[in-house]
Motif scaffolding. Sequence first.
Motif, PDB file in Angstrom:
ATOM      1  N   LEU A  50      18.156  10.832 -48.950  1.00 14.81           N
ATOM      2  CA  LEU A  50      17.703  11.753 -47.910  1.00 14.81           C
ATOM      3  C   LEU A  50      17.325  10.990 -46.645  1.00 14.81           C
ATOM      4  CD1 LEU A  50      15.487  14.152 -50.057  1.00 14.81           C
ATOM      5  CD2 LEU A  50      17.855  14.483 -49.322  1.00 14.81           C
ATOM      6  N   TYR A  51      17.801  11.468 -45.505  1.00 14.09           N
ATOM      7  CA  TYR A  51      17.568  10.810 -44.220  1.00 14.09           C
ATOM      8  C   TYR A  51      17.376  11.861 -43.139  1.00 14.09           C
ATOM      9  CZ  TYR A  51      18.047   5.730 -43.569  1.00 14.09           C
ATOM     10  OH  TYR A  51      17.812   4.371 -43.483  1.00 14.09           O
ATOM     11  N   LEU A  52      16.623  11.501 -42.098  1.00 16.65           N
ATOM     12  CA  LEU A  52      16.506  12.376 -40.939  1.00 16.65           C
ATOM     13  C   LEU A  52      17.837  12.441 -40.206  1.00 16.65           C
ATOM     14  CD1 LEU A  52      13.073  11.224 -39.436  1.00 16.65           C
ATOM     15  CD2 LEU A  52      13.524  13.308 -40.738  1.00 16.65           C
ATOM     16  N   VAL A  53      18.149  13.608 -39.663  1.00 19.53           N
ATOM     17  CA  VAL A  53      19.385  13.792 -38.907  1.00 19.53           C
ATOM     18  C   VAL A  53      19.024  13.970 -37.426  1.00 19.53           C
ATOM     19  CG1 VAL A  53      21.488  15.154 -38.649  1.00 19.53           C
ATOM     20  CG2 VAL A  53      20.422  14.923 -40.904  1.00 19.53           C
ATOM     21  N   PRO A  54      19.294  12.974 -36.587  1.00 15.25           N
ATOM     22  CA  PRO A  54      18.895  13.045 -35.178  1.00 15.25           C
ATOM     23  C   PRO A  54      19.357  14.311 -34.458  1.00 15.25           C
ATOM     24  CG  PRO A  54      19.596  10.832 -35.720  1.00 15.25           C
ATOM     25  CD  PRO A  54      19.912  11.674 -36.912  1.00 15.25           C
ATOM     26  N   ALA A  55      20.570  14.754 -34.707  1.00 14.92           N
ATOM     27  CA  ALA A  55      21.086  15.936 -34.012  1.00 14.92           C
ATOM     28  C   ALA A  55      20.263  17.175 -34.332  1.00 14.92           C
ATOM     29  CB  ALA A  55      22.548  16.156 -34.391  1.00 14.92           C
ATOM     30  N   ARG A  56      19.789  17.278 -35.556  1.00 15.65           N
ATOM     31  CA  ARG A  56      18.977  18.439 -35.937  1.00 15.65           C
ATOM     32  C   ARG A  56      17.589  18.376 -35.278  1.00 15.65           C
ATOM     33  NH1 ARG A  56      21.395  21.613 -39.588  1.00 15.65           N
ATOM     34  NH2 ARG A  56      23.107  20.727 -40.819  1.00 15.65           N
ATOM     35  N   ILE A  57      17.099  17.179 -35.075  1.00 20.08           N
ATOM     36  CA  ILE A  57      15.826  17.020 -34.369  1.00 20.08           C
ATOM     37  C   ILE A  57      15.994  17.456 -32.917  1.00 20.08           C
ATOM     38  CG2 ILE A  57      14.118  15.361 -33.547  1.00 20.08           C
ATOM     39  CD1 ILE A  57      14.693  13.681 -36.035  1.00 20.08           C
ATOM     40  N   ILE A  58      17.046  16.976 -32.276  1.00 19.78           N
ATOM     41  CA  ILE A  58      17.279  17.256 -30.864  1.00 19.78           C
ATOM     42  C   ILE A  58      17.472  18.741 -30.607  1.00 19.78           C
ATOM     43  CG2 ILE A  58      18.887  16.907 -28.947  1.00 19.78           C
ATOM     44  CD1 ILE A  58      19.526  14.144 -30.264  1.00 19.78           C
ATOM     45  N   HIS A  59      18.257  19.395 -31.433  1.00 26.55           N
ATOM     46  CA  HIS A  59      18.646  20.771 -31.145  1.00 26.55           C
ATOM     47  C   HIS A  59      17.763  21.820 -31.825  1.00 26.55           C
ATOM     48  CE1 HIS A  59      22.183  19.533 -28.929  1.00 26.55           C
ATOM     49  NE2 HIS A  59      22.457  18.677 -29.891  1.00 26.55           N
ATOM     50  N   ASN A  60      17.135  21.482 -32.938  1.00 28.84           N
ATOM     51  CA  ASN A  60      16.336  22.467 -33.668  1.00 28.84           C
ATOM     52  C   ASN A  60      14.900  22.021 -33.936  1.00 28.84           C
ATOM     53  OD1 ASN A  60      18.645  24.099 -33.861  1.00 28.84           O
ATOM     54  ND2 ASN A  60      19.262  23.153 -35.801  1.00 28.84           N
ATOM     55  N   TRP A  61      14.557  20.807 -33.483  1.00 24.37           N
ATOM     56  CA  TRP A  61      13.246  20.211 -33.809  1.00 24.37           C
ATOM     57  C   TRP A  61      13.024  20.276 -35.329  1.00 24.37           C
ATOM     58  CZ3 TRP A  61      11.187  16.819 -30.992  1.00 24.37           C
ATOM     59  CH2 TRP A  61       9.840  16.460 -31.083  1.00 24.37           C
ATOM     60  N   ASP A  62      14.060  19.906 -36.048  1.00 20.67           N
ATOM     61  CA  ASP A  62      14.108  19.991 -37.508  1.00 20.67           C
ATOM     62  C   ASP A  62      14.041  18.574 -38.079  1.00 20.67           C
ATOM     63  OD1 ASP A  62      14.690  20.319 -40.185  1.00 20.67           O
ATOM     64  OD2 ASP A  62      16.585  21.388 -39.867  1.00 20.67           O
ATOM     65  N   PHE A  63      12.947  18.268 -38.764  1.00 21.53           N
ATOM     66  CA  PHE A  63      12.735  16.931 -39.308  1.00 21.53           C
ATOM     67  C   PHE A  63      12.918  16.881 -40.830  1.00 21.53           C
ATOM     68  CE2 PHE A  63      10.752  16.869 -35.212  1.00 21.53           C
ATOM     69  CZ  PHE A  63      10.893  15.560 -34.769  1.00 21.53           C
ATOM     70  N   LYS A  64      13.555  17.885 -41.380  1.00 17.51           N
ATOM     71  CA  LYS A  64      13.797  17.901 -42.825  1.00 17.51           C
ATOM     72  C   LYS A  64      14.882  16.872 -43.180  1.00 17.51           C
ATOM     73  CE  LYS A  64      15.397  20.850 -46.613  1.00 17.51           C
ATOM     74  NZ  LYS A  64      15.890  22.199 -46.998  1.00 17.51           N
ATOM     75  N   PRO A  65      14.581  15.906 -44.067  1.00 20.16           N
ATOM     76  CA  PRO A  65      15.601  14.922 -44.473  1.00 20.16           C
ATOM     77  C   PRO A  65      16.740  15.601 -45.227  1.00 20.16           C
ATOM     78  CG  PRO A  65      13.383  14.185 -45.046  1.00 20.16           C
ATOM     79  CD  PRO A  65      13.276  15.641 -44.703  1.00 20.16           C
ATOM     80  N   ARG A  66      17.934  15.105 -44.998  1.00 16.72           N
ATOM     81  CA  ARG A  66      19.104  15.667 -45.659  1.00 16.72           C
ATOM     82  C   ARG A  66      19.968  14.559 -46.251  1.00 16.72           C
ATOM     83  NH1 ARG A  66      17.593  19.438 -41.993  1.00 16.72           N
ATOM     84  NH2 ARG A  66      18.048  21.620 -42.482  1.00 16.72           N
ATOM     85  N   GLN A  67      20.829  14.926 -47.183  1.00 17.12           N
ATOM     86  CA  GLN A  67      21.650  13.941 -47.875  1.00 17.12           C
ATOM     87  C   GLN A  67      22.649  13.300 -46.915  1.00 17.12           C
ATOM     88  OE1 GLN A  67      23.453  15.507 -51.434  1.00 17.12           O
ATOM     89  NE2 GLN A  67      21.496  16.102 -52.327  1.00 17.12           N
ATOM     90  N   MET A  68      22.730  11.969 -47.043  1.00 20.22           N
ATOM     91  CA  MET A  68      23.560  11.233 -46.100  1.00 20.22           C
ATOM     92  C   MET A  68      24.291  10.088 -46.801  1.00 20.22           C
ATOM     93  SD  MET A  68      22.238   9.979 -42.388  1.00 20.22           S
ATOM     94  CE  MET A  68      21.486  11.590 -42.158  1.00 20.22           C
ATOM     95  N   ALA A  69      25.512   9.828 -46.350  1.00 17.92           N
ATOM     96  CA  ALA A  69      26.311   8.726 -46.893  1.00 17.92           C
ATOM     97  C   ALA A  69      25.723   7.384 -46.462  1.00 17.92           C
ATOM     98  CB  ALA A  69      27.756   8.841 -46.410  1.00 17.92           C
TER      99      ALA A  69
END
Length: 237
Positions: A50-69
């Motif tokens: 699980l990792y933070l997704v910068p694009a989701r932070i920028i556009h949705n202020w969403d800091f929920k970690p998501r599965q990442m390669a």
Amino acid sequence: MTKIAPAHGLHEQNYCCYDCGTEISYSSTIVHTCDYNGRYYCQECHKKTLYLVPARIIHNWDFKPRQMALQSQEVISYLYDKEYLNIENLNPLLFDSVSVMHQLRDLREKIILYKAHFVQCSRALRECVFLKLKSRQHFIDTSKLYTVRDLVEAQNWTLLPEISTVIEEYQKHVEGCDTCSNQKFLCSVCESPPLISPFKDVYSIAQCSQCHGVLHRPCFNRSDKCPYCSASLINEL
């Protein structure tokens, strides 16, 4: 990196892992999707970390970690402290919808105003006032760019107190420094009084976002270009 990844079809990758190229399919292997780029990976290249997704932070202020390669994690880790995010270009509405970002933008613009005058103050240079932000040198260089770390620490409310403390120390310097406290400038639009005192008249002046020149606010409101540098984009202080 700055756009939320759309869903892709496995056929777009010719049914191969996006990293190592191993053949994958839903019927015969375990397939993992990376939220960072929307691509598909084998279980060796994607450990479901699980990792933070910068694009989701920028556009949705969403800091929920998501599965990442794994390869995506490496990219984000490398860029975590790089100042490459211009929020005003990527999502200016963030400053209106998120209080801490609105406050942070105001503080950062004040830092640039202080800088423009500290560079002319020998005492400020001797006191190394700019080193108070040495861990965030980009705050001295520009008011526009952010790192992923900046956004994370803004969200958890550790960044704003840090920057507010620096601003308070800058203001104490101004109040105790004859050079800074007495600096006054003639507005280059009207070339008329009153003279501008940047550290005292913050509500009656505006500042060019490019060269940081200061103007009377009414003069700014009726000007299309900065009289100092001819920049067409002028942001209010």
